[in-house]
Design an enzyme around this catalytic site. Structure first.
Site, PDB file in Angstrom:
ATOM      1  N   MET A 161      58.336  26.912  52.131  1.00  0.00           N
ATOM      2  CA  MET A 161      59.209  28.077  52.073  1.00  0.00           C
ATOM      3  C   MET A 161      58.539  29.269  51.381  1.00  0.00           C
ATOM      4  SD  MET A 161      61.780  26.812  53.650  1.00  0.00           S
ATOM      5  CE  MET A 161      63.068  28.031  53.394  1.00  0.00           C
ATOM      6  N   GLY A 162      57.796  29.017  50.305  1.00  0.00           N
ATOM      7  CA  GLY A 162      57.137  30.109  49.608  1.00  0.00           C
ATOM      8  C   GLY A 162      58.043  30.893  48.679  1.00  0.00           C
ATOM      9  N   ASN A 191      60.181  17.557  42.345  1.00  0.00           N
ATOM     10  CA  ASN A 191      60.064  18.480  43.463  1.00  0.00           C
ATOM     11  C   ASN A 191      59.395  17.739  44.622  1.00  0.00           C
ATOM     12  OD1 ASN A 191      60.035  20.882  44.973  1.00  0.00           O
ATOM     13  ND2 ASN A 191      59.465  22.114  43.190  1.00  0.00           N
ATOM     14  N   SER A 192      59.281  18.400  45.752  1.00  0.00           N
ATOM     15  CA  SER A 192      58.692  17.752  46.923  1.00  0.00           C
ATOM     16  C   SER A 192      57.243  17.357  46.651  1.00  0.00           C
ATOM     17  CB  SER A 192      58.773  18.675  48.143  1.00  0.00           C
ATOM     18  OG  SER A 192      58.150  19.913  47.873  1.00  0.00           O
ATOM     19  N   ASN A 241      58.413  21.279  54.314  1.00  0.00           N
ATOM     20  CA  ASN A 241      58.682  22.708  54.183  1.00  0.00           C
ATOM     21  C   ASN A 241      57.550  23.407  53.453  1.00  0.00           C
ATOM     22  OD1 ASN A 241      59.552  23.978  51.332  1.00  0.00           O
ATOM     23  ND2 ASN A 241      60.013  21.770  51.317  1.00  0.00           N
ATOM     24  N   GLY A 263      68.908  17.323  48.367  1.00  0.00           N
ATOM     25  CA  GLY A 263      68.199  18.407  49.037  1.00  0.00           C
ATOM     26  C   GLY A 263      68.206  18.286  50.541  1.00  0.00           C
ATOM     27  N   GLY A 270      65.355  13.470  44.967  1.00  0.00           N
ATOM     28  CA  GLY A 270      64.413  12.933  45.945  1.00  0.00           C
ATOM     29  C   GLY A 270      64.982  11.775  46.730  1.00  0.00           C
ATOM     30  N   ASN A 311      61.059  26.343  36.961  1.00  0.00           N
ATOM     31  CA  ASN A 311      60.334  25.632  38.007  1.00  0.00           C
ATOM     32  C   ASN A 311      58.834  25.656  37.712  1.00  0.00           C
ATOM     33  OD1 ASN A 311      59.279  24.569  40.340  1.00  0.00           O
ATOM     34  ND2 ASN A 311      60.318  25.962  41.735  1.00  0.00           N
ATOM     35  N   CYS A 326      56.386  24.389  42.066  1.00  0.00           N
ATOM     36  CA  CYS A 326      56.437  24.779  43.474  1.00  0.00           C
ATOM     37  C   CYS A 326      55.066  24.604  44.117  1.00  0.00           C
ATOM     38  CB  CYS A 326      56.895  26.224  43.633  1.00  0.00           C
ATOM     39  SG  CYS A 326      56.989  26.717  45.373  1.00  0.00           S
TER      40      CYS A 326
END
Length: 310
Positions: free
Chosen positions: A71-72, A194-195, A69, A270, A248, A128, A131
């Site tokens: 997403m922004g 996070n990813s 992804n 997620g 994750g 966060n 990102c």
């Protein structure tokens, strides 16, 4: 009786499972669906100072091994989510919640946090710092000097319970350096991870998402070993007062069990939530309880962090 109850910073949760920020949490309706599921809590979409449309479509794609992804940070703005969780907390039988937020600059982050500090919201905050999908905005938590500075500034005025969401680290020295910084501050928790930023997925001869020429964050099965490593590395290094949320590659009870075994107090879902919907919490809860019962564990404390080595 097997129990999935857990606690972070004095907040109790009947179930250790919840969504990950960014998945199934954009609107009040989605958040209420998680609130009314077997999940122990929800975390909101990461709210910015103003609402954002995010990156152009297509910006998400499922794969055989997970997802990609970019997403922004699309969201309805911090006021939307802050008002909602504040309204919910005063209702009977409301669960404890997590409000996710970040500014697009350190100055914006302070504006948002001061807004929360001055509000009547008394739940947890997830800041966060990780990102990977906002063009031109680096992941703050990879810059240790900047991370230390921001946390120092935040805790000079912020008094409510706050945790941070982290990107994956891959070097043992980085675990040591990051933990040294985190242990200086009264963090309620860290969220790992996070990813994995800036992967690339190709279908035939073409990328599968539009932003950044196809580069995006990798989630799902592929990142579980990295997530487990981050959870356990920080579990061994952080002050016991700083709890860990494991995120994750969680799609079944075994995955959740492994995160807790590595040291997680809560576990976020997620990619699998995106594919299956809020019903996943009932299934994964049942599977986790079955694993615990088979092993003779009655509570998460019976095995949290008790990973065996050869």
């Amino acid at each position: 009786m097997v129990s999935l109850k857990t606690e972070i910073a004095g907040f109790s949760f009947d179930n250790c499972l919840m969504n990950a920020a960014g998945i199934y949490c954009m609107t009040k309706e989605e958040l209420l669906a998680i609130e009314n599921s077997e999940a122990g809590s929800f975390v909101t979409k990461t709210g910015t100072l103003e609402a954002r449309e995010g990156n152009p479509q297509p910006r998400y794609a499922d794969t055989d091994w997970g997802s990609i992804n970019s997403m922004g940070l699309p969201n309805k703005g911090i006021d939307y989510y802050l008002d909602f969780v504040t309204e919910l907390q005063d209702q009977d039988n409301s669960k404890n919640h997590v409000l996710s937020l970040v500014g697009l600059s350190p100055e914006e982050t302070h504006i948002i946090l001061k807004k929360v500090e001055n509000s009547s919201y008394n739940g947890l905050i997830e800041l966060n710092l990780s990102c990977p999908n906002v063009p031109g905005k680096p992941q703050i938590a990879y810059d240790f000097e900047m991370t230390d500075l921001i946390l120092s500034e935040i805790f000079s005025y912020y008094q409510k319970p706050l945790g941070i969401k982290l990107p994956p680290y891959f070097d043992i020295v980085h675990f040591d350096q990051a933990a040294t910084i985190f242990n200086k501050y009264p963090l309620a928790f860290i969220n790992c991870v996070n990813s994995i930023g800036n992967g690339l997925v190709i279908d035939d001869e073409t990328v599968v998402i539009k932003p950044k020429n196809g580069f995006g964050g990798i989630g799902g099965d592929f990142i579980k070993p990295t997530a487990l490593a981050n959870v356990h590395a920080f579990y061994k290094r952080l002050n016991p007062s700083i709890k860990i949320i494991g995120t994750g590659g969680v799609k079944n009870g075994r995955d959740a069990f492994e995160h807790i075994l590595c040291g997680a107090s809560m576990v976020q879902i997620g990619t699998a939530l995106q594919k299956e919907g809020p019903e996943i919490f009932q299934r994964v809860s049942r599977e986790l309880k079955e694993i615990m019962a088979d092993k003779g564990y009655q509570s998460l404390e019976d095995f949290r962090g008790q990973l065996n080595y050869l």
